[in-house]
Every structure is written in C-alpha cells, then in structure tokens.
Design an enzyme around this catalytic site. Structure first.
Site, short mmCIF file in Angstrom:
data_model
loop_
_atom_site.label_atom_id
_atom_site.label_comp_id
_atom_site.label_asym_id
_atom_site.label_seq_id
_atom_site.Cartn_x
_atom_site.Cartn_y
_atom_site.Cartn_z
N ASP A 478 0.83 -1.21 0.00
CA ASP A 478 0.00 0.00 0.00
C ASP A 478 0.86 1.26 0.00
O ASP A 478 2.07 1.21 0.28
CB ASP A 478 -0.90 -0.03 1.25
N ASP A 548 -10.72 2.21 -3.11
CA ASP A 548 -11.26 1.99 -1.76
C ASP A 548 -12.78 2.05 -1.77
O ASP A 548 -13.42 1.73 -0.78
CB ASP A 548 -10.73 3.06 -0.79
C1 GLA Z 1 -5.73 1.94 2.26
C2 GLA Z 1 -6.11 0.77 1.39
C3 GLA Z 1 -7.16 -0.06 2.11
C4 GLA Z 1 -6.62 -0.53 3.44
C5 GLA Z 1 -6.16 0.65 4.26
C6 GLA Z 1 -5.42 0.20 5.50
O1 GLA Z 1 -6.77 2.85 2.39
O2 GLA Z 1 -6.55 1.20 0.14
O3 GLA Z 1 -7.56 -1.14 1.31
O4 GLA Z 1 -5.56 -1.42 3.19
O5 GLA Z 1 -5.29 1.51 3.52
O6 GLA Z 1 -4.96 1.24 6.23
#
Ligand code: GLA
Length: 733
Positions: A478, A548
């Site tokens: 990420d 997301d």
């Molecule tokens: C980001 C990612 C999510 C999750 C969060 C965790 O927003 O896109 O899928 O992994 O971080 O903090």
C-alpha cells in the site's frame, strides 16, 4: 513485422500487420516523423512528407527559407531553433546556454527488445516477436549523445519508445526535461480522452475536442495518482467503442508524469508523455547516462474496445511477469472493512475459517498487525509483529491459516512512517522533509526517503524476514499519502532535482529485490485504492486494488473507466458489507458479486455476519468464479453500455476460441415501464449456436439483433425489484 532502413533516403520504416511508423532524416540532420498510421507499402523514399513551406515569421537554418522546423514533424524536438511548440527535451549547459542540436549519427536494428536499466518496461520473449531500432543522435559541440529506442511488435499494434542520454563531453550538463515519447501528427482532428478522478472515484473518462492550444494531464504528487492517469487516448470524432481510429499513449512509470497534446496554429498536433519536467532536473557528469521511462504507443482501427483489448493482452503477456501473470488469481478474503485495526488472533481466525468454509483460497491480513498500530496515528515503519494482538506472531497466524488449507497474505505500507513510531524517533532524517520547513502530514504519516539506499536496505531486511519466516503467499503493498516538502537529507543541493525520480527508482528496486527472492509471491499494489494504478506498477505487481470505494454502483464506473487502459486481471475487486462504508448504499449480495466478478474477485467483510441464505449464496458465487475466472481474467473484454451515459451498464468477455462468453447487464435505478433497449453482443462466432439462460441463439443473432435489456432481468413492471438489478449470463457454444 520488420524495420527497414533505406540508406539512400535515410528513412526508417517500422511496420507490422497493422501499422507503419516512418522516420526520415530532415534537412537539418535530425530525425523527423513522416508517418504513423495504418500499414502502408514500404518504399525507398517518403521524402515528400517533409514540409517545405516558407511562411512569414518562420526562422530557419539556411537561406533556403522553405525549410523550417516549425512546419515539420520532429521525432525528438529541441527548443530554441525555430520551433516554438513545447520541446521533448531541454538541456542546460555549463555556460548557461540551452540550445542543443542533436543530429542523426548512426543506427542499429536488432531482434528483440533491450531491458531498461532499473525501470519497468514491456518485454519480448520469443525470437522474432519484436524488433528494435536504435537511433543515435549527437550534439557535437557539447558531446551529448541521445539514443532513441523504438521497438515494434509482431503481435501487437504497438511501438514502444524511450530515450537514453549519455554525456560524452567535458562538462556537466543538466537535463531539465526528457520526455519519453513525442509524436507529431499532421492533423488535430482528434478528441482527447483522459482518465481522471480522485480517491474513491478513480479513472472517469473525460473527452475533449482538441483545438489550438494545449491539453494536458499531469501528476506532481510523487505517484501517478487517482487524479490523472498516465494513459490517454486520441480518437477521431466518429470513433466509438467498436469502430474507428484511436491512438493510445501510456507511460510505464509510477511517479510524476506529464502527458500533453499541443495543437499549433497550423493544425499539427504534438503528443508527448514522460517524467513531469516540473521539479525535475538531472545533472549528468562526464560519462554518465540517463534513461527515460518507456512510453507505449498503441493504435486501433477497431475503436476503443479494439485498443483496450490489445493493450490488455500486451500488459497480461508482455508487461506483467512471473508465475502469476496469466494464472487464475486466488479468491481472497481481506479483513480490512471487517475489523479495521481492531482484531486479535482469535477474531482473525474466526473470519478466515468462515472464508475457508465458503471456498475462499487466500486470507489477507490488512493494516494493524505491527508496532503500536491500533489506529492510523502510530506504528508505520515499525515492521515488527504486535504480540499483544498476535501472540504467535505472523508465523503463528500464518501456520494456522495454512493449516486451514488457505494461503496467507499480508499488508505492508513500506514507503511510510508515522512520526509516532520507533523508526521515526531513531531516524527522523529518513523522512522526506525540507530543512527548516514544517512537515505536512497526510493520514498522520510522512513519506520515507526511498531515494536513500539505507532506507531501502532497512525495508528490504524487514520485509524479507517477515515474508520468509511467515510463509507469505501474497503481499498487498500500500501507499497512502502523496509526497510534500520533497527533499532528501542524503542528497547534495545540486542533485535535489533528482529526488522524485530516484524515489520511484527506489520503489522499483525494492520490488525487484523481493521478487528475486520470492518469485512465487503474488503482489497486489495499492495506493489508497487506485492512486498508483499504472503500467509501471503492473511490471512488479500484476494486480492493483482498484479503489477503496467498494460500493457496487460506484464500482461499475470505476471498473468500466479502468478497463480502457488496464486488463480485467489487474483490477482488484471485492464484495464488501452493506450499508457500504463509502456510500452508505445497500446493494444485494448478488449485485455486489456481479460487479466484483469482473476483476480479481474476493470478499472484504466478516462472512460470519451474513445470513445463512446469503452465506449459501456466496458459496455459489465462489464456485462460479472458480469455474469462469480464467475466461473473465484472460478473455477479450468488451464495453457495451457505459454507466457514464445513462442508467445502464453492460460488458462482456469472450474466450479466445469464441466458444464461451460471459455477458453482464446492470440497471442502476429502477424504471417503471421502461423503453425498449437492445444490447447487441460483440466478439462472438456468428455461426456458433450459444446457449444463454434457457435459450439458444446463434452468435449472429446475438450480435445483430441483440438482447432486449428492458426484459433482463424480469420486466420491472411485472415484478418490481427496486434499484440496481443485474444479471450475468454464461454463453456456451
Ligand atoms: C488503504 C487501502 C485499504 C486498506 C487501508 C489500510 O486505504 O486502500 O484497502 O488497506 O489503507 O490502512
């Protein structure tokens, strides 16, 4: 496919079955672009395509006023010698001058395609599938060599380009701009399509008519961004999804980029893409080289679907690497939306066990397993298991998950650090920050300086240990904030202009090292969803978390928009709980799956919370996906009806041999007494009889007569089903 050099006319013709690209040496000694388009005959001399037009106010290099750079199409234009469009490169010399003269010096033509040092790039695998032209240009006065690389592919309507600068002179030179691709076209009768958005609403297609002036998209965020994507399309006005000319340009790069189309007042068009020249400068000492990222130029006569399908194939087969590139992707269950960071081993095992019962293949533990990471204010950078949550550590949990018969995946956000972390307390100088200036925070975190080798070594060591000891099968990598106050504490003043690019090279190096150690590991890249969804990333991680935003209605748009430039096998798509955490919307579990099937598929919820009926339904969904994922992820994808244009969305995938297809239809808002709407399917074998639902139809019927959308599913006036209905049909012939 071939590259022919006509020594007499000094012209180079790159061609395959679908396109021709012709370069000629202009009267001033630099390469000019003579033609790019549908395949034409090879001939000795296309010199008539050089423009000899004298115009008032033009300047030129000789008394022959009929030749001017401004009136010509150039392959790699400089600024300051009579062409007042944006240049492809800009060099600043020690004496303060910036005029350069890169003239044709020599060329090489060879089979295959060279690797680009430290950078992601499309590759050739078999002999005879690609050929490369290397054009060497020289600035004799300053001792600069620029090597323009062109590769043409036998099986794709694609030409890749990049440039390597070499300083063979006696003084340092600064590269202030070095685009990867410049394509001058003779007319500007094109529409420009860009894919823009923001967090949770990534890659919306935006179309603009080109006219005099410049249209551009760019990122200065340190990553390619959800705001603008480094992929654009030029299409003719009458080009639609199924027919007409379209040209795509993609940059195989994940950092700051600039893609522009400039129409001059004589009607010519200059398309460029490359590293964003703002806040970029790269001093090149004697003997040093600089390699630009690669750009992909792709052309279609079969409309936007034709363009996308070829790009999908290229990315699946010749950009992504390793065992996963064309393998069926595991159906995963991720705990993020179920628990966020509030979990312990028992609660995780309970979620995973239910996933196993449903048929899931991979369990992914998301954020919150390390350091003091109980919310997003602390812990990033401290890549040591939190033993309070996981008494047996990652290994203990991983063993238990593996014992259940599941694979185990883990979340990392290696590029970041929270000020409240042991790592930051020990190494504040490891964060990107400008001396004396306040550090901006994003999600309570700072960005680590991945241009530094010591930072990369720390991250490598931590990740390597956890991945090997924990028997990790999948990593979600990420990246959740943009860069600000970009400055590296380990870099001298005159090299600060290198930091953004060196950061990206650092990310790529870290990926490469881990891939080398763990070739079977499946990486999924992520940047708060799709904020770094680009061709560069797909070289390392064959899939990217699409967004997301997991709401099914929103996902129709996000996945539809993403499909223009990226394959279905690269789009992370999950079924999540309702009310949806991003929109509050409630969609049935069937509708959520009907959208998520068109991606890598998985679940992002606690399956224990489902009703028995819903749980039985997801077992069927998983069976369905297991049966059809190779078709969905590897077939030809057709966009049929755009959710950006109305109340419907429809798409389909067709297997290579055309024996199977899957067709999906979505109606977003309920419509009483709806008008007729026929959807004509695409890509089928006209003579094949396909079974679809309870019926049988020939491919020709389905493609020419189509399916009546108002009747799928059951007419809403007979049996009102409320908003958002969808249906997925398998066609077998
Ligand atoms: C980001 C990612 C999510 C999750 C969060 C965790 O927003 O896109 O899928 O992994 O971080 O903090």
């Amino acid at each position: 496919m071939d590259i022919i050099c006509h020594e007499g006319s000094k012209q180079f013709h790159l061609f395959n079955d679908s396109c021709s690209y012709i370069i000629g040496i202009l009267p001033n000694g630099e390469p000019g672009q003579l033609y790019f388009g549908k395949r034409v005959h090879d001939r000795e001399d296309y010199g008539y395509l050089v423009n000899y037009v004298g115009r008032a106010m033009f300047v030129g290099k000789s008394d022959d006023e009929s030749f001017s750079l401004e009136a010509n199409r150039r392959e790699y234009p400089s600024f300051g010698t009579g062409d007042y469009r944006q240049s492809a490169f800009s060099l600043l010399f020690g004496d303060g001058s910036h005029v350069s003269a890169l003239k044709f010096d020599s060329f090489k033509i060879f089979d295959g395609k060279p690797k680009l040092n430290g950078l992601p790039a499309v590759y050739a695998e078999e002999e005879g599938e690609a050929k490369t032209l290397e054009l060497t240009l020289k600035d004799e006065l300053k001792g600069i060599r620029a090597v323009l690389l062109y590769t043409i592919f036998r099986d794709y309507p694609v030409i890749t380009r990049s440039v390597r600068f070499v300083n063979e002179g006696r003084e340092s030179v600064t590269i202030d701009r070095a685009m990867s691709l410049c394509l001058d076209l003779p007319d500007h009768d094109y529409e420009w399509m860009q894919f823009s958005g923001a967090w949770a609403r990534e890659k919306r297609p935006i179309t603009k008519q080109l006219d005099e002036g410049t249209v551009l998209v760019e990122s200065l965020r340190g990553h390619s961004s959800a705001n603008h994507n480094p992929f654009v399309i030029l299409k003719r006005k009458n080009t639609d999804e199924f027919k007409g000319e379209a040209i795509g340009a993609a940059l195989v790069y994940s950092g700051n980029f600039l893609t522009s189309a400039e129409v001059d007042t004589y009607g010519s068009l200059r398309l460029m893409t490359g590293i964003n020249p703002s806040y970029f400068s790269w001093n090149l000492e004697e003997g040093e080289e600089f390699q630009t990222p690669e750009a992909i130029l792709i052309r279609s006569e079969e409309g936007l679907n034709g363009l996308s399908q070829n790009l999908h194939r290229l990315y699946r087969k010749r950009l992504s690497r390793g065992i996963w590139k064309e393998k069926e992707r595991p159906i995963l269950l991720n705990n993020w939306e179920a628990t966020q960071m509030d979990f312990d081993e028992a609660s995780i095992l309970k979620i995973a066990a239910k996933g196993r019962d449903a048929g899931v293949e991979l369990f992914v533990l998301d954020d919150g397993w390390f350091g003091a990471r109980n919310d997003d204010r602390a812990g990033l950078g401290d890549w040591f298991e939190n033993r309070e949550k996981l008494p047996g550590g990652i290994k203990g949990l991983s063993d238990k998950i593996h014992d259940m018969g599941l694979k185990f995946g883990l979340w990392f956000e290696p590029e970041m650090v929270n000020p409240d972390s042991d790592l930051f307390r020990k190494h504040p100088e490891w964060a990107l920050s400008t001396p004396g200036r306040e550090m901006s925070l994003g999600r309570h975190q700072l960005v680590l300086d991945l241009s530094r080798q010591d930072v990369l070594d720390y991250l490598y060591e931590r990740m390597h240990e956890i991945i090997s000891e924990g028997r990790i099968d999948y990593v979600k990598w990420d990246m959740n904030r943009t860069i600000s106050e970009c400055f590296s504490n380990a870099t001298p003043a005159k090299e600060q202009g290198k930091v953004y690019h060196r950061y990206m090279l650092g990310v790529y190096r870290l990926y490469e090292r881990l891939i080398g150690d763990f070739p079977d590991l499946l990486f999924e890249s992520c940047a708060s969803g799709g904020s770094r969804f680009d061709a560069g990333m797909l070289y390392y991680a064959p899939q990217t978390w699409g967004s997301d935003d997991t709401d099914a209605v929103e996902r129709l748009k996000i996945q539809y928009g993403t499909s223009y430039g990226y394959p279905i096998s690269s789009i992370g798509a999950h079924v999540s709980e309702v009310p949806n955490q991003q929109t509050g919307r409630i969609c049935s579990i069937a509708n959520r799956a009907n959208v998520a099937y068109f991606g890598t598929f998985g679940y992002e919820m606690d399956l224990n919370k489902l009703s028995d009926e819903e749980f039985e339904e997801i077992k069927v969904q998983i069976e369905f996906m297991k049966k059809y994922r190779s078709l969905i992820q590897g077939g030809d994808f057709y966009r049929l009806l755009s959710p950006f244009e109305g109340n419907y969305c429809s798409w389909m995938v067709v297997s290579e041999d055309k024996k199977k297809a899957i067709f999906a239809f979505y109606r977003i808002l309920s419509e009483p007494n709806p008008p007729h709407k026929r959807i004509r399917l695409k890509g089928l074998d006209p003579d094949r009889l396909y079974s679809i639902g309870q019926e049988e139809h020939y491919g020709s019927e389905l493609m020419e007569i189509g399916i009546e959308a108002a009747e799928i599913p059951q007419p809403v006036w007979v049996n009102p089903q409320g908003d958002f209905v969808s249906e997925v049909f398998v066609l077998e012939g």
